[in-house]
Enzyme design. Structure first.
Site, mmCIF file in Angstrom:
data_model
loop_
_atom_site.group_PDB
_atom_site.id
_atom_site.type_symbol
_atom_site.label_atom_id
_atom_site.label_comp_id
_atom_site.label_asym_id
_atom_site.label_seq_id
_atom_site.Cartn_x
_atom_site.Cartn_y
_atom_site.Cartn_z
ATOM 1 N N LYS A 6 16.679 2.439 3.677
ATOM 2 C CA LYS A 6 15.028 2.194 3.383
ATOM 3 C C LYS A 6 14.961 0.981 2.924
ATOM 4 C CE LYS A 6 12.983 4.172 -0.742
ATOM 5 N NZ LYS A 6 13.490 3.173 -2.363
ATOM 6 N N ASN A 10 11.378 -1.222 3.786
ATOM 7 C CA ASN A 10 10.864 -2.242 2.641
ATOM 8 C C ASN A 10 11.132 -3.448 3.718
ATOM 9 O OD1 ASN A 10 12.566 -0.339 0.398
ATOM 10 N ND2 ASN A 10 10.024 0.195 0.963
ATOM 11 N N GLY A 25 13.086 3.169 -18.877
ATOM 12 C CA GLY A 25 12.011 2.766 -18.215
ATOM 13 C C GLY A 25 10.733 4.321 -18.186
ATOM 14 N N ALA A 42 4.715 7.723 -6.804
ATOM 15 C CA ALA A 42 3.926 7.842 -8.230
ATOM 16 C C ALA A 42 3.204 6.286 -8.391
ATOM 17 C CB ALA A 42 4.751 8.280 -9.037
ATOM 18 N N ASN A 77 14.695 0.279 -6.340
ATOM 19 C CA ASN A 77 14.700 0.350 -4.401
ATOM 20 C C ASN A 77 14.933 -0.776 -4.128
ATOM 21 O OD1 ASN A 77 12.311 1.858 -3.809
ATOM 22 N ND2 ASN A 77 10.728 0.292 -4.703
HETATM 23 O O1 KPL Z 1 8.587 2.393 -0.059
HETATM 24 C C1 KPL Z 1 7.519 2.286 -0.173
HETATM 25 C C2 KPL Z 1 7.691 0.888 -0.663
HETATM 26 O O2 KPL Z 1 6.174 0.819 -0.654
HETATM 27 O O3 KPL Z 1 7.662 -0.018 -1.386
HETATM 28 C C3 KPL Z 1 6.975 2.379 1.402
HETATM 29 C C4 KPL Z 1 7.836 3.394 2.426
HETATM 30 C C5 KPL Z 1 6.796 0.648 1.902
HETATM 31 C C6 KPL Z 1 5.373 3.154 1.262
HETATM 32 O O4 KPL Z 1 4.350 2.337 0.632
#
Ligand code: KPL
Length: 308
Positions: A186, A190, A9, A133, A107
């Site tokens: 997390k 999000n 990736g 990034a 994520n």
């Molecule tokens: O992880 C994030 C994302 O944008 O996916 C946050 C914590 C909301 C920071 O922008």
């Protein structure tokens, strides 16, 4: 320790990790997706630019296509978007060995469990990464915010030795014996920020105001969801955590808003989708979260983007 580290990736995170490994002299290879991407990489003399606070560093990073080599892959970091993991894994599957180990940087949740189900005999580690990034060009990554990487094994086994490579690469990482609560927390952050910033096209700092009266019940639903997943934290603590992230990233665009702006597929299914499906499975009513999910899906459909 001399084993090659393959990074699958070439998004912002994959490039960031490749740059940091190359800078530390770690033998790493970037796996690209298409012959054109590889030709482009070679035409830039295999050079990767790492930019931080206005200073750029040029690093040489070897790249290949998954199918170009039969060389076994023993240590693999998957750094694709969550929705791209399944295809990415297909591409490298013939090169994986029974003792291969994978580290997943995605994520949300859902893609990690799918990899584990598919590779029951390999060791699959999960990570939560908070570095910021973005890519200026295909071979130019900007490291916008230094974060921390927590790595763990959902089967709660001890850390493998090869992870010491991350420390050698200067990656601020820590072994987390309980990685699932970290990933759930997390995901909750999000769910509270990303869809609202995407729907209202606003920076993270504006999210509570834009969400208005629905923000408090949204946090309460997320808290109940976390409790159902054995994440021990009070509603007050969750609220403080989310507001802390909002404050720390007030001027930033969430990754979902960035995806919409660039007309790219989002990770909605691995964030809101996973949250809503889990709530259904455990018998929780989450009307605010469900409405947000539907609203965002409708918005994506209007923009001609995938709803998953
Ligand atoms: O992880 C994030 C994302 O944008 O996916 C946050 C914590 C909301 C920071 O922008």
């Amino acid at each position: 320790m001399s084993e090659t580290l393959h990074i699958l990736g070439a998004g912002s995170l994959g490039l960031l990790w490749a740059a940091r490994c190359a800078d530390a002299g770690i033998d790493c290879r970037l796996i690209l997706r298409t012959p054109q991407a590889l030709r482009d990489w070679h035409s830039r003399h295999d050079q990767l630019l790492l930019e931080q606070q206005g200073c750029s560093q040029t690093l040489r990073v070897a790249a290949e296509l998954a199918g170009d080599s039969q060389q076994p892959i023993h240590r693999l970091v998957i750094a694709t978007k969550a929705w791209a993991v399944a295809d990415a894994l297909d591409s490298v599957a013939p090169r994986l060995q029974a003792d291969s180990q994978l580290l997943l940087l995605q994520n949300g949740l859902g893609s990690q469990q799918a990899v584990r189900a598919r590779l029951p005999s390999q060791r699959v580690l999960y990570a939560s990464v908070t570095d910021g990034a973005w890519k200026r060009e295909a071979n130019h990554v900007v490291w916008a915010g230094i974060g921390q990487t927590l790595v763990g094994d959902p089967q709660q086994q001890p850390a493998p030795d090869w992870l010491a490579l991350l420390g050698h690469a200067g990656i601020d990482w820590r072994w987390e014996p309980q990685i699932m609560p970290v990933l759930w927390l997390k995901l909750a952050v999000n769910c509270a920020i990303n869809p609202i910033s995407a729907l209202h096209d606003c920076a993270n700092g504006e999210v509570p105001e834009r969400a208005g009266a629905s923000f408090a019940p949204l946090l309460a639903e997320l808290h109940a969801l976390l409790a159902s997943q054995d994440v021990a934290l009070s509603l007050h603590q969750l609220r403080e955590r989310i507001l802390g992230v909002i404050q720390a990233t007030a001027a930033n665009s969430s990754s979902m808003r960035q995806d919409l702006t660039a007309h790219r597929r989002t990770e909605i299914d691995f964030i809101l989708g996973h949250a809503c499906r889990t709530a259904r499975r455990v018998g929780l009513a989450t009307p605010v979260l469900d409405a947000l999910y539907r609203q965002l899906q409708n918005h994506l459909a209007e923009l001609g983007l995938p709803q998953d």
